[in-house]
Design a protein around this motif. Structure first.
Motif, PDB file in Angstrom:
ATOM      1  N   VAL A  19       0.842  -1.200   0.000  1.00  0.00           N
ATOM      2  CA  VAL A  19       0.000   0.000   0.000  1.00  0.00           C
ATOM      3  C   VAL A  19       0.873   1.244   0.000  1.00  0.00           C
ATOM      4  CG1 VAL A  19      -1.662   1.309   1.362  1.00  0.00           C
ATOM      5  CG2 VAL A  19      -1.938  -1.145   1.101  1.00  0.00           C
TER       6      VAL A  19
ATOM      7  N   ALA B  28       2.132   6.376  -7.020  1.00  0.00           N
ATOM      8  CA  ALA B  28       1.179   7.402  -7.456  1.00  0.00           C
ATOM      9  C   ALA B  28       1.828   8.785  -7.406  1.00  0.00           C
ATOM     10  CB  ALA B  28      -0.063   7.367  -6.585  1.00  0.00           C
TER      11      ALA B  28
ATOM     12  N   ALA C  49      -3.332  -3.658  -3.113  1.00  0.00           N
ATOM     13  CA  ALA C  49      -2.881  -2.417  -2.471  1.00  0.00           C
ATOM     14  C   ALA C  49      -3.857  -1.277  -2.682  1.00  0.00           C
ATOM     15  CB  ALA C  49      -1.484  -2.022  -2.956  1.00  0.00           C
ATOM     16  N   LEU C  50      -5.157  -1.580  -2.569  1.00  0.00           N
ATOM     17  CA  LEU C  50      -6.149  -0.500  -2.658  1.00  0.00           C
ATOM     18  C   LEU C  50      -6.236   0.199  -1.310  1.00  0.00           C
ATOM     19  CD1 LEU C  50      -8.920  -2.345  -4.656  1.00  0.00           C
ATOM     20  CD2 LEU C  50      -7.094  -0.883  -5.495  1.00  0.00           C
ATOM     21  N   LEU C  51      -6.688   1.431  -1.320  1.00  0.00           N
ATOM     22  CA  LEU C  51      -6.849   2.159  -0.063  1.00  0.00           C
ATOM     23  C   LEU C  51      -8.255   1.868   0.467  1.00  0.00           C
ATOM     24  CD1 LEU C  51      -5.133   5.424  -1.259  1.00  0.00           C
ATOM     25  CD2 LEU C  51      -4.181   3.626   0.169  1.00  0.00           C
ATOM     26  N   PRO C  52      -8.328   1.209   1.635  1.00  0.00           N
ATOM     27  CA  PRO C  52      -9.606   0.664   2.104  1.00  0.00           C
ATOM     28  C   PRO C  52     -10.652   1.733   2.415  1.00  0.00           C
ATOM     29  CG  PRO C  52      -7.935   0.499   3.809  1.00  0.00           C
ATOM     30  CD  PRO C  52      -7.237   0.933   2.571  1.00  0.00           C
ATOM     31  N   HIS C  53     -10.204   2.975   2.666  1.00  0.00           N
ATOM     32  CA  HIS C  53     -11.150   4.000   3.096  1.00  0.00           C
ATOM     33  C   HIS C  53     -11.678   4.792   1.918  1.00  0.00           C
ATOM     34  CE1 HIS C  53      -7.226   5.741   2.666  1.00  0.00           C
ATOM     35  NE2 HIS C  53      -7.756   6.940   2.602  1.00  0.00           N
ATOM     36  N   ARG C  54     -11.327   4.386   0.691  1.00  0.00           N
ATOM     37  CA  ARG C  54     -11.765   5.139  -0.482  1.00  0.00           C
ATOM     38  C   ARG C  54     -12.639   4.259  -1.363  1.00  0.00           C
ATOM     39  NH1 ARG C  54      -8.427   9.320  -2.686  1.00  0.00           N
ATOM     40  NH2 ARG C  54      -7.367  10.374  -0.980  1.00  0.00           N
TER      41      ARG C  54
ATOM     42  N   PHE D 222      -7.064   8.499  -7.272  1.00  0.00           N
ATOM     43  CA  PHE D 222      -6.047   8.878  -6.294  1.00  0.00           C
ATOM     44  C   PHE D 222      -4.750   9.434  -6.910  1.00  0.00           C
ATOM     45  CE2 PHE D 222      -2.459   7.626  -3.526  1.00  0.00           C
ATOM     46  CZ  PHE D 222      -2.732   8.473  -2.469  1.00  0.00           C
ATOM     47  N   PRO D 223      -4.178   8.738  -7.926  1.00  0.00           N
ATOM     48  CA  PRO D 223      -2.920   9.286  -8.493  1.00  0.00           C
ATOM     49  C   PRO D 223      -3.121  10.664  -9.101  1.00  0.00           C
ATOM     50  CG  PRO D 223      -3.297   7.034  -9.228  1.00  0.00           C
ATOM     51  CD  PRO D 223      -4.555   7.474  -8.565  1.00  0.00           C
TER      52      PRO D 223
ATOM     53  N   GLU E 223      -5.409  12.812  -7.951  1.00  0.00           N
ATOM     54  CA  GLU E 223      -5.658  13.702  -6.820  1.00  0.00           C
ATOM     55  C   GLU E 223      -4.352  14.216  -6.229  1.00  0.00           C
ATOM     56  OE1 GLU E 223      -8.220  12.025  -3.787  1.00  0.00           O
ATOM     57  OE2 GLU E 223      -7.222  13.264  -2.285  1.00  0.00           O
TER      58      GLU E 223
ATOM     59  N   ARG F 256     -19.177   3.631  -6.572  1.00  0.00           N
ATOM     60  CA  ARG F 256     -19.364   4.047  -5.181  1.00  0.00           C
ATOM     61  C   ARG F 256     -19.078   2.929  -4.199  1.00  0.00           C
ATOM     62  NH1 ARG F 256     -23.165   8.505  -5.782  1.00  0.00           N
ATOM     63  NH2 ARG F 256     -24.202   8.137  -3.810  1.00  0.00           N
ATOM     64  N   TYR F 257     -18.663   1.774  -4.700  1.00  0.00           N
ATOM     65  CA  TYR F 257     -18.383   0.664  -3.797  1.00  0.00           C
ATOM     66  C   TYR F 257     -17.059   0.894  -3.077  1.00  0.00           C
ATOM     67  CZ  TYR F 257     -22.087  -2.335  -5.658  1.00  0.00           C
ATOM     68  OH  TYR F 257     -23.278  -2.869  -6.005  1.00  0.00           O
ATOM     69  N   TYR F 258     -16.930   0.246  -1.923  1.00  0.00           N
ATOM     70  CA  TYR F 258     -15.647   0.231  -1.223  1.00  0.00           C
ATOM     71  C   TYR F 258     -14.941  -1.079  -1.555  1.00  0.00           C
ATOM     72  CZ  TYR F 258     -16.669   4.447   1.305  1.00  0.00           C
ATOM     73  OH  TYR F 258     -16.912   5.752   1.611  1.00  0.00           O
TER      74      TYR F 258
ATOM     75  N   ARG G 291     -13.675  -3.448   0.078  1.00  0.00           N
ATOM     76  CA  ARG G 291     -14.063  -4.675   0.788  1.00  0.00           C
ATOM     77  C   ARG G 291     -15.348  -5.277   0.246  1.00  0.00           C
ATOM     78  NH1 ARG G 291     -18.177  -2.811   4.405  1.00  0.00           N
ATOM     79  NH2 ARG G 291     -18.078  -0.560   4.349  1.00  0.00           N
ATOM     80  N   GLU G 292     -16.095  -4.503  -0.572  1.00  0.00           N
ATOM     81  CA  GLU G 292     -17.346  -5.029  -1.122  1.00  0.00           C
ATOM     82  C   GLU G 292     -17.124  -5.737  -2.461  1.00  0.00           C
ATOM     83  OE1 GLU G 292     -20.789  -2.060   0.115  1.00  0.00           O
ATOM     84  OE2 GLU G 292     -19.163  -0.982  -0.868  1.00  0.00           O
TER      85      GLU G 292
ATOM     86  N   ARG H 114      -6.525   2.081 -11.616  1.00  0.00           N
ATOM     87  CA  ARG H 114      -5.760   3.112 -10.920  1.00  0.00           C
ATOM     88  C   ARG H 114      -4.392   3.310 -11.574  1.00  0.00           C
ATOM     89  NH1 ARG H 114      -4.118   2.098  -4.786  1.00  0.00           N
ATOM     90  NH2 ARG H 114      -2.955   0.415  -5.762  1.00  0.00           N
TER      91      ARG H 114
END
Lengths: 666, 340
Positions: free
Chosen positions: A250, A257, B116-121, B129-130, B132, B159-161, B163-164, B177
């Motif tokens: 991560v 990025a 390696a996804l960001l779990p809170h996004r 993200f890149p 942003e 709009r999914y996270y 973990r879904e 990404r």
């Protein structure tokens, strides 16, 4: 001449043989007792200083610290102001957020004519918050607790306490996170910080109070500062743990990025460590609550102070009533913050505004409704005394009934247990020369991990002896030891019973969670009620508080035994009893020992707190130090307590780690 | 032949207390015995390779072979101990942090084994993200992210996270990404290893489809030789930190240079890899044939026809002109020649 040589040779031979035996891996574990037993046997010919280091030649750590503290306090910066001025200025800085929060929740702002938030609004918002976090059950719990404070005449006291927590927790959290981040980014800082955190987390609560009293004085804000100091270490620890736990991939994704250092920290690492950090927030809040009562010794107001006053005047009913309010506050804040840490981000539904943001809408509705209601009736603003209920007479009655009906058995425990068990045990502990104890601890350390651990563990014991507090410390040790025996006697069977089925496990875990939420001071109330003061009361308080880890770890260890291993035992034809004693217990044993370790830690905290109800150990000394604002003495005794804990912790953790590695469990 | 876009020459990576001075003491090329004796761990030794524009270069090796370390050196996620890495004429190892950040923001993308996804996004925020972190405004970056999400076939899940989502879907997000900035150089670190075999197959096809459209320059890491054969233009085989051999799949199978490569290529389904061209012989003048097959078909595709045919089968090129003949004996020989 010849005989001397023989004696020398034989001693040398014995020492060499002992060393060989102790270091041989296959040698019986009981051999670590050899130096201890030998020294015990030699007690009659040991010099007095080897038994109890005389106070007259005690190393004057206390004076040294006091000299430093004094110089520090009076040290002038630019010849204009002293360090004490600075610390006091910081303390004043914390005064205004405290005032604002208190004004909002309870007192209002009289100078500008703004009243406090109506209690119905606080209750409503707490409920909406709980609903958002976890659903209607938590809403009911949070709203219900607030309503309880209002109805049972605990409103302003509990709001003062709540405002203290709401100010102290964010500050402690922010400082804790900042320290943790620096530690992770700069390893030398972490190496320096780690032992300090270890000691800080093993220092009894009172040790935090004394320096605060010295540098800041006695006041509500001093209580807030002590609370903050006490709550920082777990946050730092969990920040370090969380940031280090962020998967390397991560982190690499962030670098690929093209994140800058700050983007990395705030957009990748901290959010990815969220679970750990939120757990830290929960810990911080619980630590703050643990200090609620204790901080009132240095002048914090609120529920804790009221509780303390009533306890000191032996108004047990009223104290209990306050205790219940403290417990409710703790349960409410614990459940809310735990739900916050478990809450995962959720997909927003689509549709009209109220469907996308139901909680915002509900919150706004609560605010509007309560403003209207408080305009219509003063009852919605603050409940007048006449409309509240007091439960104190009820609790008084409970106390009376219990103490009268249970008088005989209680008297039996108080009297006979003391005379026939506790006093002999205490004498035994006091009889042991410190040098023998140091030898025992050192040998165990040596056998486990070599000279380094041996030196650290034995060093801790030597420190305690050299301070001149050996006798006090041995009383502390005896009380914790006896309490540990009781905890094992109760906790092990309970843990074994609970580990049998998933249902029982859940039940016992809930029990443990609930009891662990109670701030430690609360346990003193029923104990004083039943046993008044003295060793029996203190030990009961320790047992009440410290049984939790042993049960928890026993259950965890037993349930953690791999299912395949148990299946193998079943197919080998083991009876349930054989499975327990030949398979599950040996595999769970390292885990159970960690529970023992934790129980000892909890026990040390509680036994010091019990100094409040008249023991003759280190706890009492620390209370004296607090009364005289003797920072040096407070710190030295605090270190004595911490070192007992750290010595045990070092040995047990090392053993458990090694054992689990041997068993292939780690 | 296309120009190399990334060149790496004599890259070393040693783990240990003071690898640089150790390298210096040994004249920049220590032997294995010396490395191990002084307690260093050789992750990559003397690796040189070129990545040509528009090709898929697969680095293949078992765990511990140093392939991931090499990839991370090339992206400079890990600092190599020695060597040179030149990307589009710029020496990566001399690039400052700022330059490196700029390169990564505009020219490189990477896909990770465990996503390696960001779990809170959300999916959308992850893909954006890149962009942003470059400071691109929300509307632009989210539009671009939506395009990418559509490209990998996840529209409707913005709009999914994470973990879904299933593993395969999560890796699609990872791919989207990594492509969001329109990189020239695309690193994929065992992107499909954490997926179930069926999903893996599907994702490989998806990957080939994307590459057909995008024509990126790709460095792909895998431990799965079949995957390497399916995807690669060229394959590099690594073992113990050393590049054992590099070449096309056919070259590796036909001419393994070391025992290790031979061992690896032994169990490959040659019939699915080798073309008819490798098995045919020139047609004798006026030779009678029975049916015809294309020279670029795989042996497996034509096997039933060739084996059933009583006479040799004609082999034709894409224009339909006779280039040779193949019979059942030559076919079997080509398929099983290494088993002798």
């Amino acid at each position: 001449m010849a005989s001397e040589r023989t004696l020398g040779a034989s001693i040398g031979g014995t020492v060499a043989a002992t060393r060989r035996l102790v270091r041989t891996p296959g040698a019986g574990p009981l051999l670590v007792l050899v130096p201890f037993v030998v020294l015990l046997a030699l007690k009659p010919i040991l010099p007095a200083a080897g038994i109890v280091w005389p106070a007259t030649i005690a190393v004057p750590f206390i004076d040294w610290i006091n000299v430093v503290v004094d110089a520090f306090r009076k040290h002038e910066i630019f010849g204009a102001f002293t360090v004490k001025d600075v610390t006091r200025a910081i303390a004043y800085g914390i005064e205004w957020p405290l005032d604002i929060m208190e004004g909002l929740l309870a007192g209002g702002f009289k100078s500008i004519g703004i009243p406090a938030i109506p209690w119905v609004m606080i209750a409503g918002l707490a409920a909406v918050f709980g609903w958002w976090l976890k659903g209607w059950r938590l809403a009911l719990l949070a709203g219900g607790c607030i309503v309880y404070f209002a109805i049972f005449d605990k409103w302003s006291l509990s709001m003062v306490t709540l405002s203290l927590v709401l100010v102290a927790a964010p500050i402690a959290g922010a400082v804790g996170v900042a320290l943790g981040v620096v530690a992770v980014k700069w390893p030398p800082f972490e190496r320096a910080l780690r032992p300090i955190l270890n000691v800080m987390q093993s220092l009894p609560h009172f040790s935090y109070l004394i320096p605060v009293a010295v540098f800041i004085g006695v006041s509500h804000r001093a209580g807030a500062i002590a609370t903050i100091l006490f709550a920082i270490p777990p946050m730092t620890r969990l920040t370090i743990l969380g940031l280090k736990g962020v998967a390397e991939e991560v982190r690499e994704a962030g670098r690929m990025a093209g994140c800058t250092h700050w983007q990395m920290l705030f957009k990748v690492e901290i959010p990815a460590a969220r679970d750990s950090l939120m757990l830290g927030v929960n810990q911080v809040i619980m630590q703050c609550l643990a200090m609620v009562v204790i901080a009132s010794f240095v002048g914090a107001r609120g529920l804790g102070q009221d509780l303390l006053l009533r306890l000191q005047s032996l108004r047990l009913g009223q104290a209990l009533e306050n205790g219940v309010a403290v417990v409710l506050m703790a349960v409410m804040l614990d459940r809310l913050s735990r739900a916050l840490s478990e809450k995962q981000p959720e997909r927003r539904p689509e549709g009209p505004f109220w469907r996308v943001h139901p909680y915002l809408v509900a919150g706004a509705a609560v605010i509007a409704a309560s403003i209207v209601a408080s305009q219509l009736t003063p009852y919605a603003q603050t409940l007048p005394r006449s409309a509240t209920i007091t439960t104190a007479p009820f609790w008084d009655e409970v106390v009376r009934v219990i103490t009268t009906t249970l008088y005989d058995p209680l008297e039996f425990i108080r009297g006979d247990l003391l005379v026939h068990v506790l006093i002999p045990l205490r004498t035994g502990f006091q009889w042991m020369p410190w040098i023998a104890v140091a030898a025992l601890v050192g040998t165990i350390g040596w056998r486990l991990a070599g000279p380094r651990l041996a030196a650290t563990a034995a060093g801790f014991v030597c420190f305690i002896a050299l301070t001149g507090f050996w006798e006090r410390a041995s009383i502390t040790a005896y009380m914790v030891f006896f309490a540990l025996l009781v905890c094992l006697l109760v906790g092990l069977p309970l843990g074994i019973w609970a580990s049998r089925t998933a249902r029982r496990t859940r039940f016992v875990q809930l029990l443990c969670d609930t009891f662990q939420t109670f701030p430690s001071f609360i346990y003193l109330i029923p104990v004083i009620m039943l046993f008044q003061v003295g060793d029996v009361a203190a030990i009961s308080a320790v047992v009440l508080y410290a049984w939790i880890p042993i049960v928890r770890y026993t259950v965890f260890g037993l349930r953690g035994v791999p299912a395949e291993t148990i299946e193998a035992a079943v197919t080998a034809g083991c009876t349930p009893r054989q499975i327990l004693w030949k398979v599950r217990m040996p595999l769970a044993f390292p885990e159970i020992m960690l529970g023992v370790n934790q129980t000892i830690m909890f026990g040390l905290f509680m036994v010091i707190l019990a100094g409040f109800i008249g023991t003759k150990d280190l706890g009492q000394e620390i209370f004296r130090a607090l009364t005289f604002a003797d920072a040096g003495k407070g710190l030295v005794i605090g270190l004595c307590v911490a070192f007992i804990g750290l010595a045990v912790d070092g040995l047990v953790t090392e053993w458990s780690t090694q054992r689990r590695r041997q068993l292939g469990l780690a | 032949m296309a120009e190399p876009i990334l060149t790496c020459s004599s890259v070393w990576k040693l783990f240990g207390p003071k690898p640089r001075s150790f390298m210096g003491r040994h004249g920049g090329a220590p032997d294995l015995a010396a490395i191990l004796e002084e307690g260093y761990i050789p992750a990559v030794r003397d690796a040189s390779l070129d990545v040509n524009a528009g090709e898929i270069l697969v680095i293949m090796g078992l765990s511990g072979s140093g392939k991931s370390t090499l990839l991370r050196c090339l992206a400079r996620l890990i600092e190599p101990t020695a060597g040179a890495i030149v990307f589009e004429g710029q020496d990566l190892l001399k690039a400052s942090n700022r330059e490196l950040t700029q390169l990564r923001r505009h020219k490189m993308g990477m896909v990770f084994q465990h996503f390696a996804l960001l779990p809170h996004r959300t999916v959308l925020q992850n893909v954006a993200f890149p962009l942003e972190v470059q400071g691109i405004d929300r509307r632009t970056r989210e539009n671009r992210a939506r395009e990418m999400i559509q490209l990998v076939g996840l529209e409707g899940r913005e709009r999914y996270y994470p973990r879904e989502l299933s593993g395969g879907q999560q890796q699609r997000v990872g791919i989207a990404r990594s492509l969001a900035v329109g990189p020239e150089l695309w690193f994929l670190d065992e992107p499909f290893s954490a997926l179930d075999p069926l999903i893996r197959r599907e994702m490989q096809n998806e990957f080939l489809r994307l590459q057909n459209m995008l024509q990126k320059t790709i460095l792909f890491i895998t431990h799965d030789f079949d995957e390497a054969i399916r995807l690669a233009d060229r394959i590099i085989i690594m073992k113990d930190g050393i590049i054992e051999q590099s070449g096309t799949a056919t070259e590796l199978i036909e001419n393994p240079e070391t025992d290790y490569v031979r061992e690896f290529t032994k169990d490959v389904a040659r019939d699915r890899l080798l073309s008819v061209a490798t098995a045919m012989r020139p047609a004798a003048a006026g030779e009678a044939t029975h049916g015809e097959v294309r020279a670029d078909s795989t042996l497996a595709d034509v096997a039933p026809q060739v084996i059933e045919a009583e006479r040799p089968v004609a082999v034709v090129d894409e224009k339909g002109e006779l280039v040779g003949v193949v019979d059942r004996f030559r076919l079997v020989d080509a398929m099983y020649s290494d088993r002798s």
